[in-house]
Design an enzyme around this catalytic site. Structure first.
Site, PDB file in Angstrom:
ATOM      1  N   ASN A 184       0.803  -1.230   0.000  1.00 30.60           N
ATOM      2  CA  ASN A 184       0.000   0.000   0.000  1.00 30.60           C
ATOM      3  C   ASN A 184       0.834   1.278   0.000  1.00 30.60           C
ATOM      4  O   ASN A 184       0.370   2.324  -0.442  1.00 30.60           O
ATOM      5  CB  ASN A 184      -0.989  -0.004   1.165  1.00 30.60           C
ATOM      6  N   GLU A 285       5.290  -3.512  12.463  1.00 31.56           N
ATOM      7  CA  GLU A 285       4.208  -2.532  12.305  1.00 31.56           C
ATOM      8  C   GLU A 285       3.046  -3.293  11.692  1.00 31.56           C
ATOM      9  O   GLU A 285       3.042  -3.578  10.492  1.00 31.56           O
ATOM     10  CB  GLU A 285       4.673  -1.369  11.427  1.00 31.56           C
ATOM     11  N   CYS A 319      -2.766   1.562   6.866  1.00 29.82           N
ATOM     12  CA  CYS A 319      -2.882   0.919   8.173  1.00 29.82           C
ATOM     13  C   CYS A 319      -3.389   1.885   9.240  1.00 29.82           C
ATOM     14  O   CYS A 319      -3.862   1.455  10.287  1.00 29.82           O
ATOM     15  CB  CYS A 319      -1.554   0.310   8.597  1.00 29.82           C
ATOM     16  N   GLU A 492       9.052   3.472  14.183  1.00 26.10           N
ATOM     17  CA  GLU A 492       9.741   3.875  12.964  1.00 26.10           C
ATOM     18  C   GLU A 492       9.666   5.389  12.832  1.00 26.10           C
ATOM     19  O   GLU A 492       8.796   6.043  13.402  1.00 26.10           O
ATOM     20  CB  GLU A 492       9.115   3.191  11.746  1.00 26.10           C
TER      21      GLU A 492
END
Length: 514
Positions: A184, A285, A319, A492
């Site tokens: 994505n 993640e 997400c 991150e």
């Protein structure tokens, strides 16, 4: 004069593109991209390598094949790991400034080629060109950020417990990092991890998603042009069928020190189990199920704008997309009315290369079927469709607005990853928080309120790693990205992102005299 490679799309989706001939579609939605950036082989030890077979990459808007890419397997994955391990012993000796300069050159090249890189994203991922250009800017920002952070990796000098010793804490790169990324954000999810890894002194092997390998391979081409040494950055593309075996190598090989993954929680759990046997460091993640809460005190117009941005970016395939919309009873009807009007005015389905398009396709038919199933389930349980509600040809789904939604419906229990916006009515702050925190996921959450006390209460009470207060778009390289509960491990971006790729070594310097 640059040479160009022409990739044509031919499959006509009549419900999305009515009345257009195949010739018109070919002319209107063909991809012209710099041939130098259209790479279809794996990238190992600074060389382009072929595999025994290939797999197709298709335009999700049309179903047309746009390229055949090397289908690397476990042997190529092992070759990449060995190459990265060998290169690590040289790369870690580079000074922080030297690594910084190379990352900055890579950043400059992404900026220079942003149009072509964005076209690759649009044609293999389905995003609009506007969103693809935004992703390249976002992707580039991580190389810029970590090129600067490379020079800010500081250890500590600690006060000793006796006079004859000194205590130093050193930070050192962990080694080879396996980087497994989703489709994505096929560029940004790589640079967010790799920028940090290379800045820290690690080397990497990237396995991009099978749907979107072209963006990863273009990054490899530019990494080589930037002067990133051979073996420091490797890319191993593979098909869905070979993904499990390639992933197993990247998670179990003893030469790999760290695994960084972005994707579903179910897959993350498998990778964690594989990495556990050799006790690798991991950064995960994983899935999201973000609540979007609108309180009575909210500015409704701003809340509607935030909902549109948060939900329909990349057709709902991020997400951190809002998944459950909780609207307080006092403004529920007003909010829903304005939201429906905004959807009518602002959203248009089509091919991402059309400048009028705001909503591209979902990544594949399976994704569209999932959204369709959630809509069907919600309606069967009493939800009302106010906008959209239909799946179209291929992987297109109408942006859909549901009301009369309850917490027992699939769309409020599962991550959707599509343009479905379900609205739950609530009465009290306590009720909203109970619903929001009922999920096992805890990646992002959003809410709109103009009550200062409520803003602090809700921010502290939401069980998520990131909170947007009166804001629907929160991601930036300067801020930490990551979740709690089953949404993952580690962070991150930000100053914390580089720590995932560093070990702390304690040095006790004894025997000193005074």
């Amino acid at each position: 004069m640059r040479s160009f490679c022409l990739l044509r799309t031919r499959y006509l989706l009549h419900q999305v593109f009515p009345g257009q001939s195949i010739t018109t579609m070919q002319r209107k939605y063909s991809l012209n991209v710099c041939a130098q950036l259209l790479r279809t082989q794996g990238y190992i030890d600074g060389h382009w390598i072929s595999a025994a077979s290939t797999f197709p990459v298709v335009d999700p808007a049309t179903g047309e094949e746009i390229a055949k890419v090397a289908d690397c397997g476990p042997a190529e994955a092992k070759q990449a790991v060995d190459s990265a391990h060998k290169a690590f012993y040289t790369w870690k000796q580079y000074t922080a400034k030297e690594r910084s300069v190379l990352l900055r050159k890579w950043f400059d090249l992404l900026t220079l080629h942003k149009e072509d890189l964005a076209k690759l994203i649009t044609f293999e991922c389905g995003k609009t060109m506007k969103e693809s250009l935004a992703e390249i800017a976002y992707s580039s920002s991580f190389l810029e950020w970590f090129s600067e952070q490379a020079r800010r990796v500081y250890g500590d000098i600690v006060q000793p417990n006796t006079r004859d010793r000194r205590i130093l804490l050193l930070k050192q790169p962990v080694g080879v990092a396996s980087v497994i990324t989703p489709w994505n954000f096929p560029s940004a999810m790589i640079t967010r991890k790799v920028g940090a890894a290379l800045a820290a002194g690690c080397t990497v092997v990237v396995k991009p998603a099978e749907d979107t390998p072209l963006s990863a391979l273009a990054l490899a081409e530019l990494a080589g042009q930037a002067g990133i040494p051979a073996g420091v950055f490797n890319v191993v593309p593979c098909s869905r069928e070979k993904t499990p075996s390639v992933g197993e190598v990247l998670c179990t090989d003893p030469l790999v020190a760290m695994v960084s993954f972005t994707g579903s929680t179910a897959t993350g759990k498998i990778l964690l189990k594989q990495a556990a046997d050799t006790v690798k460091k991991t950064s995960m993640e994983l899935g999201g199920h973000a609540p979007f809460i609108v309180f009575d005190s909210a500015d409704v117009d701003k809340a509607v704008a935030g909902a549109m941005a948060s939900k329909f970016r990349n057709s709902g395939q991020t997400c951190v997309c809002s998944n459950r919309f909780l609207v307080q009873n006092g403004i529920h009807d007003h909010f829903v009315k304005k939201l429906g009007q905004a959807m009518d005015t602002e959203l248009r389905l089509g091919h991402g290369s059309d400048p009028n398009t705001t909503q591209g396709p979902l990544i594949n038919v399976r994704a569209a079927q999932k959204v369709e199933n959630q809509i069907t389930d919600a309606v069967s349980r009493g939800a009302t469709v106010l906008r959209g509600g239909k799946r179209l040809d291929g992987s297109f789904v109408q942006p859909t607005l549901l009301v009369d939604v309850t917490t027992d419906m699939l769309c409020t229990q599962q991550e959707t990853f599509g343009p479905l916006l379900p609205v739950i009515r609530f009465n009290t702050e306590e009720e909203a928080l109970a619903i929001a925190n009922a999920s096992q996921m805890g990646l992002a959450g959003y809410f709109y309120s103009q009550d200062i006390s409520q803003i602090w209460r809700v921010t502290e009470a939401l069980e998520v790693g990131m909170v947007g207060v009166n804001e629907g778009i929160i991601s930036t390289s300067e801020a930490s990205f990551g979740g709690v509960k089953q949404s993952g491990l580690g962070r991150e971006g930000s100053k914390y992102g580089i720590d995932e790729y560093l070990d702390v070594k304690y040095m006790c310097f004894g025997g000193l005299t005074h």
